[in-house]
Design a protein around this motif. Structure first.
Motif, PDB file in Angstrom:
ATOM      1  N   UNK A 104       0.815  -1.212   0.000  1.00  0.00           N
ATOM      2  CA  UNK A 104       0.000   0.000   0.000  1.00  0.00           C
ATOM      3  C   UNK A 104       0.850   1.264   0.000  1.00  0.00           C
ATOM      4  N   UNK A 105       1.975   1.226   0.687  1.00  0.00           N
ATOM      5  CA  UNK A 105       2.850   2.392   0.796  1.00  0.00           C
ATOM      6  C   UNK A 105       4.280   2.004   0.384  1.00  0.00           C
ATOM      7  N   UNK A 106       4.490   1.666  -0.914  1.00  0.00           N
ATOM      8  CA  UNK A 106       5.793   1.144  -1.342  1.00  0.00           C
ATOM      9  C   UNK A 106       6.936   2.162  -1.229  1.00  0.00           C
ATOM     10  N   UNK A 107       6.630   3.443  -1.272  1.00  0.00           N
ATOM     11  CA  UNK A 107       7.690   4.453  -1.210  1.00  0.00           C
ATOM     12  C   UNK A 107       8.127   4.774   0.215  1.00  0.00           C
ATOM     13  N   UNK A 108       7.365   4.319   1.189  1.00  0.00           N
ATOM     14  CA  UNK A 108       7.689   4.616   2.585  1.00  0.00           C
ATOM     15  C   UNK A 108       8.573   3.512   3.160  1.00  0.00           C
ATOM     16  N   UNK A 128       8.348  -6.956   8.713  1.00  0.00           N
ATOM     17  CA  UNK A 128       7.613  -6.444   9.867  1.00  0.00           C
ATOM     18  C   UNK A 128       7.517  -4.934   9.793  1.00  0.00           C
ATOM     19  N   UNK A 129       6.494  -4.388  10.425  1.00  0.00           N
ATOM     20  CA  UNK A 129       6.291  -2.940  10.467  1.00  0.00           C
ATOM     21  C   UNK A 129       7.168  -2.381  11.579  1.00  0.00           C
ATOM     22  N   UNK A 130       7.801  -1.259  11.306  1.00  0.00           N
ATOM     23  CA  UNK A 130       8.645  -0.628  12.321  1.00  0.00           C
ATOM     24  C   UNK A 130       7.780  -0.254  13.524  1.00  0.00           C
ATOM     25  N   UNK A 131       8.303  -0.477  14.732  1.00  0.00           N
ATOM     26  CA  UNK A 131       7.496  -0.265  15.943  1.00  0.00           C
ATOM     27  C   UNK A 131       6.878   1.130  16.059  1.00  0.00           C
ATOM     28  N   UNK A 132       7.607   2.182  15.696  1.00  0.00           N
ATOM     29  CA  UNK A 132       7.055   3.529  15.826  1.00  0.00           C
ATOM     30  C   UNK A 132       5.865   3.737  14.902  1.00  0.00           C
ATOM     31  N   UNK A 133       5.920   3.156  13.693  1.00  0.00           N
ATOM     32  CA  UNK A 133       4.810   3.310  12.751  1.00  0.00           C
ATOM     33  C   UNK A 133       3.634   2.448  13.166  1.00  0.00           C
TER      34      UNK A 133
END
Length: 191
Positions: free
Chosen positions: A96-100, A110-115
């Motif tokens: 969904x957010x390939x540039x991020x 895995x998703x970064x904890x802050x995000x």
């Protein structure tokens, strides 16, 4: 010069008496723990039923003579977003957010904890496993996350002024014999 100690000597405690006291207190603590668990479960079930049926959220604990000693209050549980499938969430975030750079790639994405904390807060505020893309305004259903209970509904006991002393006196006087019977029953008779 010799000094004489005139302090009367205290008799030493008997090791057997100490061992008996330790055994009795151990038995009592085990029984109190079991009785407390049982009454907590039964109280919660009764409070939940009373809240559903009549809207009751608290009850006053009174001694048999009518003296109020404490208040038992219902505490509502909480619901919120909980990640149940980290892989599905990380794959979706990357697609969904390939540039991020909100995900990292190792053996497992895995998703970064802050995000993740930011996304869960947004879903919590919305009350649904959805987020709005700030750039496009598009609303996305988020896979791998469910809104579910995060803290169980429970209750608390708040002592009234003098309530502890009044309860202790009632117990010592035998007024609470029915409520305390399981603590002093013989092993085969204990509930």
């Amino acid at each position: 010069m010799t000094t004489t100690d005139t302090t009367p000597e205290q008799p030493a405690e008997s090791l057997r008496e100490l061992a008996l006291e330790a055994a009795a207190l151990k038995l009592l603590s085990e029984r109190v723990a079991a009785a407390q668990k049982s009454v907590r479960e039964r109280t919660q079930a009764a409070l939940d039923a009373a809240a559903k049926r009549d809207g009751v959220e608290r009850v006053v604990a009174e001694l048999p003579g009518g003296t109020p000693v404490a208040t038992v209050s219902l505490r509502k549980g909480e619901t919120g977003p909980v990640v149940v499938d980290e892989d599905a969430l990380a794959r979706w975030m990357r697609q969904t957010f390939p540039d991020e750079q909100w995900t990292t790639t190792r053996i497992v994405r895995e998703v970064k904890p802050w995000k993740l904390a930011e996304l869960l807060a947004e879903m919590d505020a919305a009350g649904a496993a959805r987020i709005a893309d700030k750039a496009t305004g598009e609303v996305h259903a988020v896979p791998g996350v469910l809104i579910k209970p995060t803290r169980a509904r429970t209750h608390s006991l708040t002592w009234r002024k003098g309530g502890k002393d009044a309860t202790a006196h009632a117990w010592a006087a035998g007024t609470l014999a029915r409520q305390m019977a399981a603590l002093t029953a013989a092993e085969g008779d204990a509930a």
